[in-house]
Write a protein that holds these residues in place. Structure first.
Motif, mmCIF file in Angstrom:
data_model
loop_
_atom_site.group_PDB
_atom_site.id
_atom_site.type_symbol
_atom_site.label_atom_id
_atom_site.label_comp_id
_atom_site.label_asym_id
_atom_site.label_seq_id
_atom_site.Cartn_x
_atom_site.Cartn_y
_atom_site.Cartn_z
ATOM 1 N N SER A 189 30.962 -7.914 -60.688
ATOM 2 C CA SER A 189 32.412 -7.748 -60.797
ATOM 3 C C SER A 189 32.736 -7.200 -62.180
ATOM 4 O O SER A 189 33.220 -7.906 -63.069
ATOM 5 C CB SER A 189 33.126 -9.084 -60.548
ATOM 6 O OG SER A 189 32.924 -9.501 -59.216
ATOM 7 N N THR B 288 33.518 -8.388 -53.155
ATOM 8 C CA THR B 288 33.026 -8.933 -54.417
ATOM 9 C C THR B 288 33.617 -10.329 -54.629
ATOM 10 O O THR B 288 34.501 -10.760 -53.889
ATOM 11 C CB THR B 288 33.400 -8.030 -55.610
ATOM 12 O OG1 THR B 288 34.833 -7.973 -55.742
ATOM 13 C CG2 THR B 288 32.878 -6.618 -55.423
ATOM 14 N N ALA C 154 30.798 -13.707 -53.111
ATOM 15 C CA ALA C 154 30.999 -12.487 -52.330
ATOM 16 C C ALA C 154 30.229 -12.544 -51.011
ATOM 17 O O ALA C 154 30.733 -12.106 -49.970
ATOM 18 C CB ALA C 154 30.564 -11.269 -53.144
ATOM 19 N N ASN D 46 42.134 -4.677 -53.163
ATOM 20 C CA ASN D 46 42.435 -4.467 -54.588
ATOM 21 C C ASN D 46 43.596 -3.497 -54.794
ATOM 22 O O ASN D 46 44.084 -3.340 -55.917
ATOM 23 C CB ASN D 46 41.210 -3.898 -55.327
ATOM 24 C CG ASN D 46 40.072 -4.892 -55.481
ATOM 25 O OD1 ASN D 46 39.023 -4.544 -55.992
ATOM 26 N ND2 ASN D 46 40.255 -6.126 -55.034
ATOM 27 N N THR E 188 40.880 -6.239 -60.843
ATOM 28 C CA THR E 188 41.315 -5.729 -59.543
ATOM 29 C C THR E 188 42.391 -4.655 -59.667
ATOM 30 O O THR E 188 42.386 -3.683 -58.915
ATOM 31 C CB THR E 188 41.821 -6.871 -58.645
ATOM 32 O OG1 THR E 188 42.804 -7.643 -59.341
ATOM 33 C CG2 THR E 188 40.677 -7.791 -58.249
ATOM 34 N N THR F 208 38.325 -8.789 -53.290
ATOM 35 C CA THR F 208 37.662 -9.660 -54.261
ATOM 36 C C THR F 208 38.149 -11.084 -54.084
ATOM 37 O O THR F 208 39.335 -11.369 -54.234
ATOM 38 C CB THR F 208 37.949 -9.185 -55.707
ATOM 39 O OG1 THR F 208 37.489 -7.844 -55.862
ATOM 40 C CG2 THR F 208 37.266 -10.088 -56.715
ATOM 41 N N TRP G 247 34.767 -13.548 -57.662
ATOM 42 C CA TRP G 247 35.188 -13.796 -59.044
ATOM 43 C C TRP G 247 35.373 -15.296 -59.247
ATOM 44 O O TRP G 247 36.158 -15.938 -58.537
ATOM 45 C CB TRP G 247 36.491 -13.056 -59.353
ATOM 46 C CG TRP G 247 36.929 -13.203 -60.784
ATOM 47 C CD1 TRP G 247 38.024 -13.857 -61.253
ATOM 48 C CD2 TRP G 247 36.240 -12.694 -61.936
ATOM 49 N NE1 TRP G 247 38.085 -13.795 -62.623
ATOM 50 C CE2 TRP G 247 36.990 -13.085 -63.075
ATOM 51 C CE3 TRP G 247 35.076 -11.964 -62.122
ATOM 52 C CZ2 TRP G 247 36.603 -12.758 -64.371
ATOM 53 C CZ3 TRP G 247 34.681 -11.645 -63.417
ATOM 54 C CH2 TRP G 247 35.446 -12.031 -64.525
#
Length: 473
Positions: free
Chosen positions: A231, A259, A296, A361, A272, A282, A261
């Motif tokens: 990320s 992904t 993820a 995103n 993002t 994400t 975070w």
């Protein structure tokens, strides 16, 4: 089979000849099978070389192929645990040659004045040793070292450091070099009195491998969900470019990137919004002991488990994720902030981790103006399916194109409408009658061998918010 007559008109031998034509044999829509690929680092102990996409069916296979405790092994294991029916491939990467492994450390003091345990949690795995009354700190560290050596699937290696004149320290070194090692969460629990410890978190990992090498290796494979553990701005940019290329009107292999975070809201939304990618989602699980890659992998597995791309994923349980400390749970205002800035929050509900809402995103259009058109990741995934359903039908009905006549144009329009009505019955699009006049098939003005089709796609949106007003009388 082609929709042309295979019985030649030059045939002169008497007889009755019957041909089969299958072009009208099916009116069903194509299935929306999901094929997940994980990009992750391997170890030299693995039997599969880097940049060789390989199907994986079990955690044990992943360990054999990519090395016990490797990033690739643990991400695969997490995905399979979350979705046992997942169609999964791994495209492994070697550690960056200039990469630095993250390290952590544990020291203990004693002796113990009661029995109990020393428990060291590494990611989602816990190693425990028994404590007897009178056990020394060095003896406990030695026992912990031996216990960790017996756990092949840990993402770290443990060594003992005993400098002259100083106490023993248990050194933890990430098996894979790079920033991923610094994401490994550590926690220490001691239940015996007289024993205390100092635990230094994993830190110092630097250098991720070049993800573009793996993206090149999988370019033509047709994966629909690409899981990336990195990320970072550069990695998200590379992933977004790849997704745009394979999903565009030429390649037409629609795919979404996933992904994770585990950091702060501010840093996550910075990532993002800079990405601003309609094909990347994400997942945010603040203060998780699990790495971004494992977050993820689980998130992607849950997306893949839903057969209907238009079905909202609100409140889907993210099996295998850790229940974080309550102080770390995002507040409602923080979740709103995340959802307005391209970050999909996870939340803890009844001791389970759930997905709040799966968004992309994508935040702003090319002019920098807020644009909710592709807010939910379902929207682009549904459009991908509409395209797949239409292309599949066209390939069934007109496998070799045929002659460009007005009759053929009418046939294409009729089949297009039939696809849209079938999608409407599945509640993926709606109000087809309202838009059917917009279905048009015309000859191209510059290429007399080309027909252009206009296909309206009024995608059904998810019911994410329900309001009510209670009137007092």
């Amino acid at each position: 089979m082609a929709d042309t007559d295979e019985i030649s008109t030059t045939t002169r031998v008497p007889g009755t000849y019957v041909n089969y034509n299958f072009t009208n044999g099916s009116r069903t829509l194509a299935t929306d099978d999901q094929y997940v690929v994980i990009l992750a680092q391997r170890l030299d102990t693995g039997t599969v070389k880097a940049l060789v996409p390989t199907d994986v069916y079990s955690s044990d296979e992943a360990a054999q192929y990519f090395g016990h405790g490797s990033q690739a092994h643990l991400m695969a294991a997490a995905a399979i645990r979350a979705n046992s029916n997942i169609q999964l491939a791994i495209c492994a990467l070697d550690d960056d040659k200039a990469g630095v492994a993250a390290t952590g450390a544990l020291t203990l003091s004693g002796p113990a004045t009661s029995s109990g345990q020393v428990r060291l949690q590494v990611g989602d795995k816990t190693v425990a040793v028994a404590v007897k009354n009178g056990s020394t700190a060095n003896a406990l560290l030695q026992s912990l070292h031996e216990a960790m050596a017996a756990e092949a699937d840990l993402p770290v290696r443990a060594t003992l450091d005993s400098p002259a004149g100083k106490g023993t320290t248990l050194i933890l070194t990430a098996k894979n070099k790079g920033a991923c090692g610094s994401e490994i969460g550590l926690s220490l629990t001691i239940t015996a009195t007289g024993v205390s410890g100092v635990l230094s978190p994993m830190a110092g990992g630097e250098g991720n491998p070049d993800v573009t090498l793996a993206l090149t290796a999988i370019y033509s494979a047709g994966h629909t969900l690409i899981v990336m553990p990195y990320s970072t701005t550069d990695a998200l940019s590379a992933l977004s470019e790849h997704l745009g290329n394979v999903s565009g009107p030429i390649e037409q292999r629609g795919a979404v990137g996933v992904t994770g975070w585990n950091g702060t809201l501010a840093t996550g939304t910075t990532l993002t919004t800079a990405s601003n990618a309609a094909r990347i989602t994400t997942g945010w699980h603040p203060a998780s002991v699990l790495s971004n890659g494992i977050l993820a992998a689980v998130y992607a597995a849950i997306i893949a488990a839903e057969d209907d791309p238009s079905e909202p994923l609100d409140n889907a349980v993210l099996t295998g994720l850790d229940v974080t400390p309550q102080a770390s749970w995002p507040m409602r205002t923080e979740m709103e902030k995340a959802l307005h800035n391209g970050l999909s929050p996870f939340e803890v509900v009844n001791s389970k981790v759930q997905l709040t809402r799966a968004i992309s995103n994508y935040v702003k259009n090319s002019q920098g103006i807020d644009d909710p058109t592709l807010l939910d990741i379902n929207t682009i995934r549904t459009l991908d399916y509409v395209r797949k359903a239409w292309r599949t039908r066209m390939s069934q009905r007109f496998p070799n194109g045929g002659k460009l006549t007005d009759r053929r144009l009418l046939q294409i329009r009729s089949e297009t409408l039939d696809v849209l009505y079938a999608l409407e019955r599945l509640e993926m699009v709606e109000n087809v009658d309202t838009y059917k006049d917009q279905v048009a098939v015309t000859r191209n003005a510059q290429d007399d061998t080309r027909a252009d089709t206009t296909i309206p796609a009024p995608v059904v949106r998810g019911l994410h918010i329900l309001t009510g007003t209670i009137y007092l009388y």
